[in-house]
Design a protein around this motif. Structure first.
Motif, PDB file in Angstrom:
ATOM      1  N   ASN A  50       0.902  -1.190   0.058  1.00 39.98           N
ATOM      2  CA  ASN A  50      -0.091   0.015   0.005  1.00 39.98           C
ATOM      3  C   ASN A  50       0.780   1.327   0.061  1.00 39.98           C
ATOM      4  O   ASN A  50       2.057   1.387   0.674  1.00 39.98           O
ATOM      5  N   GLU A  52       0.377   5.238   0.559  1.00 49.93           N
ATOM      6  CA  GLU A  52      -0.616   6.256   1.222  1.00 49.93           C
ATOM      7  C   GLU A  52      -0.066   7.569   0.703  1.00 49.93           C
ATOM      8  O   GLU A  52       1.007   8.137   0.074  1.00 49.93           O
ATOM      9  N   ALA A  62      -2.141  -2.432  -1.472  1.00 51.42           N
ATOM     10  CA  ALA A  62      -1.184  -3.404  -1.887  1.00 51.42           C
ATOM     11  C   ALA A  62      -1.721  -4.262  -3.327  1.00 51.42           C
ATOM     12  O   ALA A  62      -0.833  -4.292  -4.218  1.00 51.42           O
ATOM     13  N   GLU A  63      -2.895  -4.771  -3.186  1.00 52.44           N
ATOM     14  CA  GLU A  63      -3.349  -5.512  -4.237  1.00 52.44           C
ATOM     15  C   GLU A  63      -3.292  -4.740  -5.619  1.00 52.44           C
ATOM     16  O   GLU A  63      -2.880  -5.445  -6.474  1.00 52.44           O
TER      17      GLU A  63
HETATM   18  N1  THU Z   1      -5.102  -1.636   2.380  1.00 49.19           N
HETATM   19  C1  THU Z   1      -4.808  -2.369   1.434  1.00 49.19           C
HETATM   20  O1  THU Z   1      -3.480  -2.077   1.294  1.00 49.19           O
HETATM   21  N2  THU Z   1      -5.294  -3.421   1.178  1.00 49.19           N
HETATM   22  C2  THU Z   1      -6.567  -3.724   1.548  1.00 49.19           C
HETATM   23  O2  THU Z   1      -7.227  -4.685   1.000  1.00 49.19           O
HETATM   24  C3  THU Z   1      -7.156  -3.205   2.717  1.00 49.19           C
HETATM   25  C4  THU Z   1      -6.411  -1.909   3.042  1.00 49.19           C
HETATM   26  C5  THU Z   1      -4.348  -0.428   2.951  1.00 49.19           C
HETATM   27  C6  THU Z   1      -4.929   1.129   2.489  1.00 49.19           C
HETATM   28  C7  THU Z   1      -4.392   1.899   3.367  1.00 49.19           C
HETATM   29  O3  THU Z   1      -3.009   2.223   3.294  1.00 49.19           O
HETATM   30  C8  THU Z   1      -4.344   0.939   4.927  1.00 49.19           C
HETATM   31  O4  THU Z   1      -4.503  -0.400   4.290  1.00 49.19           O
HETATM   32  C9  THU Z   1      -5.696   1.415   5.712  1.00 49.19           C
HETATM   33  O5  THU Z   1      -6.910   1.371   5.162  1.00 49.19           O
END
Ligand code: THU
Length: 138
Positions: A50, A52, A62-63
């Motif tokens: 992920n 931000e 991340a996905e």
């Molecule tokens: N997040 C992901 O990377 N994948 C998910 O499936 C759920 C949420 C990340 C987004 C953000 O940076 C953090 O988790 C909190 O929401």
């Protein structure tokens, strides 16, 4: 080698790749690190974390990082994805990431750290919006 053993090895190695990718997370706001590892049918693995932003809505999961890396390098044939996060709980792909995965393989296998059950995207996103629905327009 049994199919189950092969499946377990695939799961384990993809989860391990996701855990490594998780360490690259850029998440100074949520402090929640997520990693993903996407396996193509040709055996290539693309990882993602992920990323931000101070403008929170610009954050990418991340996905989707993994999917967009793969697509931008010419790979769209996906077999499986593993997800891990800085939590003792299983963390499942968010709705937006499920829809993005459905674009390429509505039956992709999904391995989630801390949940030993293996899913397909159909389990997590039944009745997704797809080309057939788009074609049904009046
Ligand atoms: N997040 C992901 O990377 N994948 C998910 O499936 C759920 C949420 C990340 C987004 C953000 O940076 C953090 O988790 C909190 O929401």
């Amino acid at each position: 080698m049994s199919t189950k053993l092969v499946m377990n090895q695939k799961r384990e190695s993809l989860i391990n790749e996701a855990i490594s990718a998780q360490e690259k997370a850029y998440s100074p706001y949520s402090k929640f690190k997520v990693g993903a590892a996407l396996l193509t049918k040709s055996g290539k693995i693309f990882t993602g974390c992920n990323v931000e932003n101070v403008s929170y809505g610009m954050t990418i999961c991340a996905e989707r990082t993994a999917v967009f890396k793969a697509v931008s390098e010419g790979h769209t044939d996906f077999e499986a994805i593993a997800v891990s996060a800085s939590s003792d709980q299983p963390i499942y792909p968010c709705g937006a990431c499920r829809q993005v995965l459905a674009e390429f393989n509505s039956k992709i296998e999904i391995f989630v750290n801390h949940d030993e059950k293996n899913y397909t995207l159909l389990d997590l996103l039944p009745k997704s919006f797809d080309q057939e629905q788009l074609d049904s327009k009046n």
